[in-house]
Design an enzyme around this catalytic site. Structure first.
Site, PDB file in Angstrom:
ATOM      1  CE  LYS A 196      -3.352  -2.972   0.352  1.00 14.00           C
ATOM      2  NZ  LYS A 196      -4.231  -3.431   1.411  1.00 14.00           N
TER       3      LYS A 196
HETATM    4  C1  LIG Z   1      -5.161  -4.451   2.021  1.00 17.67           C
HETATM    5  C2  LIG Z   1      -6.627  -4.339   2.033  1.00 17.67           C
HETATM    6  C3  LIG Z   1      -7.396  -4.641   3.166  1.00 17.67           C
HETATM    7  C4  LIG Z   1      -6.840  -5.270   4.404  1.00 17.67           C
HETATM    8  O1  LIG Z   1      -5.738  -4.687   4.938  1.00 17.67           O
HETATM    9  P1  LIG Z   1      -4.701  -5.521   5.831  1.00 17.67           P
HETATM   10  O2  LIG Z   1      -3.860  -4.459   6.464  1.00 17.67           O
HETATM   11  O3  LIG Z   1      -3.918  -6.402   4.911  1.00 17.67           O
HETATM   12  O4  LIG Z   1      -5.481  -6.304   6.826  1.00 17.67           O
HETATM   13  C5  LIG Z   1      -8.768  -4.389   3.117  1.00 17.67           C
HETATM   14  N1  LIG Z   1      -9.347  -3.900   2.009  1.00 17.67           N
HETATM   15  C6  LIG Z   1      -8.650  -3.639   0.893  1.00 17.67           C
HETATM   16  C7  LIG Z   1      -9.358  -3.087  -0.301  1.00 17.67           C
HETATM   17  C8  LIG Z   1      -7.279  -3.862   0.858  1.00 17.67           C
HETATM   18  O5  LIG Z   1      -6.589  -3.622  -0.265  1.00 17.67           O
END
Ligand SMILES: *Cc1c(COP(=O)(O)O)cnc(C)c1O
Length: 389
Positions: A196
């Site tokens: 991210k």
């Molecule tokens: C990455 C992600 C999540 C979850 O995040 P984590 O930190 O991996 O638990 C939820 N929704 C979307 C759209 C994501 O890309």
């Protein structure tokens, strides 16, 4: 032309300043709930333009706390998109709620708000309780329109903004509205997973403008325990605290918040680089009709650069043979065995399934060099034109 190293679809960028920030946090007094937590929350809230922010252990925990704070009950029905990471749907199941889906808009792969409206209009009043749209790939959902729809039908609204910190859309008055600002959604969530925009390994954030939800989240994040003298039922002494409801340990440690603060200072530059790389892809694919990128828009945060190609599996395998690790986002949630066991079937959401058959996310991250991107582009071009010949 080839590269001596593999090229992933996404990758974190850790600088010397990040390492120094973590080292400093390790030498400080608190490894978990120290001053870096509040500092990260405040700076993140400013970045997205929200009033309150609550740091949590990851994006999935953020979603879970949101459904808890909104009191999702067993059997309550919540609508989300089939094209998302499974956590967007699973958070409803954690509370025993029922997940429903609305199909996507094929041009953007975002949840189609017209499809949501049709769903709401064809069921009795009160049938659905909430809506969880996702700013998929970094493109903002029109949250103003989503809010109007939710108000009309009495739904709460959680914006899953994991792909879009720094992203925005234009509202009906021509004002820029940032993703996760809390202007329209009751709650918004973010993730700091390494692919991210802001990477802390594990980590997440909830933003809101609602003081009541903010207070509820603080309690739920830490076992339901309060030490706030104003909120306690008794006052036994200086040690006294109260567990007032069933919460969790979903805290984000000080060490990771220190990393998050440092990462956040680089986020605007990272966003510009993502947009520049996306523009280079756009320009290259304009002359290649067999490759159809998803629609762009001003304010796009470009977590992903998604193209649609007729022979997706062929292109995926060909790129892998070149050590280019493109990825598929996402396998439609309703086709997962767990959700099929709950009654959903292939064919239920044709736009999502047609999109899935053709989509591929090409490498896109701030550290991707022009030379690496040129190699990706040359490889895509070679495969696609070879295929057409
Ligand atoms: C990455 C992600 C999540 C979850 O995040 P984590 O930190 O991996 O638990 C939820 N929704 C979307 C759209 C994501 O890309």
């Amino acid at each position: 032309m080839s590269f001596p190293h593999p090229i992933p679809y996404g990758r974190q960028q850790i600088t010397a300043a990040d390492i120094a920030a973590v080292t400093e946090a390790l030498q400080a007094d608190y490894l978990t709930q120290g001053p870096k937590v509040a500092e990260f929350e405040q700076k993140f809230a400013e970045y997205v333009g929200a009033q309150y922010a609550v740091a949590v252990s990851n994006g999935t925990a953020a979603l879970h706390l949101c459904t808890l704070a909104l009191h999702v009950q067993p059997g309550q029905r919540v609508i989300t998109t089939p094209i998302t990471f499974v956590a967007s749907a699973n958070c409803v199941r954690y509370c025993g709620g029922e997940v429903h889906f609305a199909d996507i808009d094929p041009d953007t792969a975002l949840i189609d708000l017209h499809a949501v409206r049709r769903l709401l209009e064809t069921h009795p009043a009160g049938y659905f309780h909430g809506l969880i749209p996702v700013d998929f790939g970094g493109l903002a959902v029109d949250m103003e329109a989503a809010r109007q729809l939710c108000d009309e039908f009495g739904l709460w609204l959680i914006e899953d903004s994991c792909h879009a910190p720094g992203g925005s859309f234009m509202d009906s008055a021509g004002r820029e509205q940032r993703c996760g600002s809390g202007q329209f959604a009751d709650l918004a969530i973010f993730s700091f997973h390494p692919v991210k925009h802001i990477a802390t390994g594990e980590g997440g954030m909830i933003t809101t403008n609602r003081a009541d939800l903010y207070q509820a989240l603080l309690l739920l994040r830490t076992h339901g325990i309060s030490r706030d003298p104003d909120l306690l039922e008794r006052h036994d002494g200086g040690w006294y605290m109260e567990m007032q409801e069933l919460g969790y340990n979903y805290r984000m440690p000080d060490i990771l918040c220190a990393l998050g603060i440092s990462q956040l200072t680089q986020a605007p530059a990272g966003l510009l680089r993502r947009r520049a790389l996306a523009a280079r892809y756009d320009a290259a694919f304009a002359g290649l009709p067999a490759v159809r990128p998803l629609a762009g828009a001003p304010g796009h945060a470009y977590h992903l650069y998604v193209v649609r190609v007729p022979d997706r599996k062929g292109l995926y395998d060909f790129l892998r043979s070149r050590q280019i690790f493109a990825q598929v986002h996402y396998i439609p949630v309703h086709t997962m065995p767990y959700y099929q066991n709950l009654g959903w079937k292939p064919g239920d959401f044709p736009q999502a399934e047609a999109y899935y058959a053709e989509c591929l996310s090409l490498p896109l991250f701030p550290g991707l060099t022009d030379a690496e991107q040129d190699y990706v582009l040359a490889s895509v071009r070679e495969f696609v034109t070879g295929n057409l010949a």
